[in-house]
Write an enzyme that holds these catalytic residues in place. Structure first.
Site, mmCIF file in Angstrom:
data_model
loop_
_atom_site.group_PDB
_atom_site.id
_atom_site.type_symbol
_atom_site.label_atom_id
_atom_site.label_comp_id
_atom_site.label_asym_id
_atom_site.label_seq_id
_atom_site.Cartn_x
_atom_site.Cartn_y
_atom_site.Cartn_z
ATOM 1 N N HIS A 28 0.818 -1.229 0.000
ATOM 2 C CA HIS A 28 0.000 0.000 0.000
ATOM 3 C C HIS A 28 0.848 1.274 0.000
ATOM 4 O O HIS A 28 0.311 2.368 -0.198
ATOM 5 C CB HIS A 28 -0.920 0.045 1.227
ATOM 6 C CG HIS A 28 -1.946 -1.043 1.253
ATOM 7 N ND1 HIS A 28 -2.798 -1.285 0.195
ATOM 8 C CD2 HIS A 28 -2.255 -1.973 2.196
ATOM 9 C CE1 HIS A 28 -3.591 -2.318 0.498
ATOM 10 N NE2 HIS A 28 -3.275 -2.749 1.698
ATOM 11 N N ASP A 80 -2.478 -10.953 -2.122
ATOM 12 C CA ASP A 80 -3.027 -10.392 -0.878
ATOM 13 C C ASP A 80 -4.482 -9.987 -1.156
ATOM 14 O O ASP A 80 -4.810 -9.586 -2.271
ATOM 15 C CB ASP A 80 -2.200 -9.161 -0.478
ATOM 16 C CG ASP A 80 -2.600 -8.600 0.883
ATOM 17 O OD1 ASP A 80 -1.895 -8.890 1.864
ATOM 18 O OD2 ASP A 80 -3.612 -7.860 0.954
ATOM 19 N N HIS A 103 -6.109 -7.481 -0.361
ATOM 20 C CA HIS A 103 -6.264 -6.055 -0.665
ATOM 21 C C HIS A 103 -5.540 -5.714 -1.970
ATOM 22 O O HIS A 103 -4.520 -6.321 -2.283
ATOM 23 C CB HIS A 103 -5.664 -5.208 0.463
ATOM 24 C CG HIS A 103 -6.284 -5.474 1.801
ATOM 25 N ND1 HIS A 103 -5.737 -6.350 2.708
ATOM 26 C CD2 HIS A 103 -7.415 -4.988 2.360
ATOM 27 C CE1 HIS A 103 -6.505 -6.388 3.799
ATOM 28 N NE2 HIS A 103 -7.532 -5.570 3.614
ATOM 29 N N ASP A 138 -4.331 -12.904 3.748
ATOM 30 C CA ASP A 138 -5.585 -12.419 4.313
ATOM 31 C C ASP A 138 -6.814 -12.739 3.459
ATOM 32 O O ASP A 138 -7.925 -12.332 3.799
ATOM 33 C CB ASP A 138 -5.501 -10.919 4.650
ATOM 34 C CG ASP A 138 -4.766 -10.109 3.600
ATOM 35 O OD1 ASP A 138 -4.498 -10.646 2.508
ATOM 36 O OD2 ASP A 138 -4.452 -8.931 3.869
HETATM 37 ZN ZN LIG Z 1 -3.862 -7.306 2.850
#
Ligand SMILES: [Zn+2]
Length: 343
Positions: free
Chosen positions: A123, A159, A161, A246
Site C-alpha cells: 500500500h 493479498d 487487498h 488475508d
Molecule cells: Zn492485505
C-alpha cells in the site's frame, strides 16, 4: 535451493498499538515457521538494511526524510499506520530483505527466495505511508531487479487487498507487469478491472477484482484463465509474489474463503510459469495476513511449494457453488482484450 530471509525479533516492536491486528505474536509465528524450515535444512539469513539509493528508486526524497524522522519515535502516519521507535529500522530491513532476495535469485545463487518481512509494503505510495506499510518492499525489489539487468519483471499480488502503491509505482512502465487478485470493492478502493496502466504501461497492469466470499474454485478459475495465461505471454525474467494471506477463510479482516491448500496451489502455478519463463526465478515477499493459525499454515505451505520439485498445482475443492471466479474473469475480458489472450 530456497532460502528464507528473516528479521530479527526487533520486529515485534513495530506498529503495535493496543488492540491493533499487528500484534507481536505475528513475528513469533514467522519465527516458528522459519524454525521448522531451518530444521529441515532450509537456509535462513538475516537481511541487510536497504540503502537510500535502493529506496529512492520508488519513494521521493521528501517522503524518505519524513519516514527517517520517525526513527526513535512513536507516531501515527495515517489512520492505520503507526510507527514505534524501531519501525524505521525494521522497515529498512524489510525493504533490504527484498532487495537481497532479488540479488540472490538474479545472481543465480538461489532459485527461489521468500522474504519473510514486516511491515508489509504494497500500500505504500511514492510519497505516502498507508495501510500498515512504510516502504513498498516489493516495488523496491522489482526496481532493483530492473536496475541490475532484468528486462521484464512480473509481480503477482494475491493479498486480499489491492496493492495500490505497487500499481502506481509501475503503471506507466511496460517492463514491470503488475497482476493483482483482490476482494472488491474493499480497502483501499483501487483495483477496478478498468485500471490497466497508462501511456507506455497500458496493458501491463492487470486487476482481477473479486466479489467477497470467493472460494478455492474461484481463485483456480482466475489463475487458470487470467493470471497464468498473461504471465506466459509476458515471459518475465523474474517472477515476484506479494504473498498476503488475508484471503484465507479464517482471516478476521477480509471476507474471502480460501483454504490453506489454495496458497500452496497458487505458489505451484506460479512456480510452473517461472520454470517455463525464467529458469524458476521466484521471489516471494510477505504482505498481510491477520489470523495467526492461517498465517502459520499458509506460510508453511508456500515454503513447501517453493522447496518441492515443480509439480502441477493441486487445487483443493471447497464444494461450495460460486460464480465469483467466472464473474471476475468475465469482468477482465473487455479491458484486457487489446493486450492479452485470456483462457
Ligand atoms: Zn492485505
Amino acid at each position: 535451493m530456497s532460502v528464507i530471509l528473516i528479521h530479527s525479533d526487533r520486529f515485534v516492536e513495530h506498529q503495535t498499538p493496543p488492540g491493533h491486528p499487528e500484534r507481536s505474536e505475528r513475528a513469533e509465528v514467522m519465527d516458528v515457521v522459519a524454525g521448522k524450515w531451518l530444521k529441515r535444512g532450509t537456509e535462513i539469513v538475516a537481511p541487510p538494511a536497504a540503502t537510500r539509493e535502493q529506496l529512492a528508486r520508488v519513494h521521493d526524497t521528501e517522503y524518505l526524510r519524513q519516514i527517517a524522522e520517525t526513527n526513535g519515535r512513536a507516531t501515527q502516519l495515517d489512520p492505520d499506520t503507526y510507527t514505534s521507535p524501531e519501525s524505521y529500522e525494521v522497515a529498512l530491513l524489510a525493504a533490504g530483505a527484498t532487495v537481497d532476495a532479488v540479488e540472490r535469485v538474479m545472481g543465480d545463487s538461489h532459485r527461489a527466495v521468500l522474504a519473510l518481512v514486516r511491515p508489509p509494503g504494497h500500500h505504500a505510495e511514492r510519497h505516502r505511508a498507508m495501510g500498515f506499510c512504510l516502504f513498498n518492499n516489493i516495488a523496491i525489489g522489482a526496481a532493483h531487479a530492473r536496475a541490475r539487468g532484468a528486462r521484464k519483471v512480473a509481480i503477482v499480488d494475491y493479498d486480499v487487498h489491492h496493492g495500490n502503491g505497487t500499481q502506481h509505482s509501475f503503471d506507466a512502465d511496460p517492463h514491470v507487469l503488475y497482476i493483482s487478485t483482490h476482494q472488491y470493492p474493499y480497502y483501499p478502493g483501487t483495483g477496478g478491472a478498468e485500471e490497466i496502466g497508462r501511456g507506455p504501461g497500458e496493458g501491463f497492469t492487470v486487476n482481477v477484482p473479486i466479489e467477497v466470499g470467493a472460494v478455492d474454485e474461484d481463485y483456480q478459475a482466475v489463475f487458470g484463465q487470467v493470471v497464468v495465461p498473461v504471465l506466459r505471454q509476458f515471459e518475465p525474467d523474474l517472477l515476484m509474489i506479494s504473498a498476503g494471506f488475508d484471503a484465507h477463510e479464517r482471516d478476521p479482516l477480509a471476507g474471502m474463503r480460501l483454504t490453506t491448500g489454495a496458497f500452496a496451489a497458487m505458489t505451484a502455478e506460479l512456480r510452473t510459469v517461472a520454470e517455463e519463463c525464467c529458469r524458476g526465478r521466484i521471489v516471494a515477499v510477505t504482505e498481510g495476513g491477520y489470523d495467526l493459525h492461517a498465517l502459520a499454515a499458509s506460510l508453511y505451505a508456500v515454503v513447501e511449494s517453493l522447496n518441492a520439485p515443480s509439480a502441477p498445482a493441486q487445487w483443493p475443492t471447497s464444494g461450495i457453488a460460486s460464480t465469483r471466479g467466472r464473474d471476475a474473469v468475465e469482468a477482465c475480458r473487455h479491458p484486457l482484450a487489446r493486450f492479452w489472450t485470456l483462457g
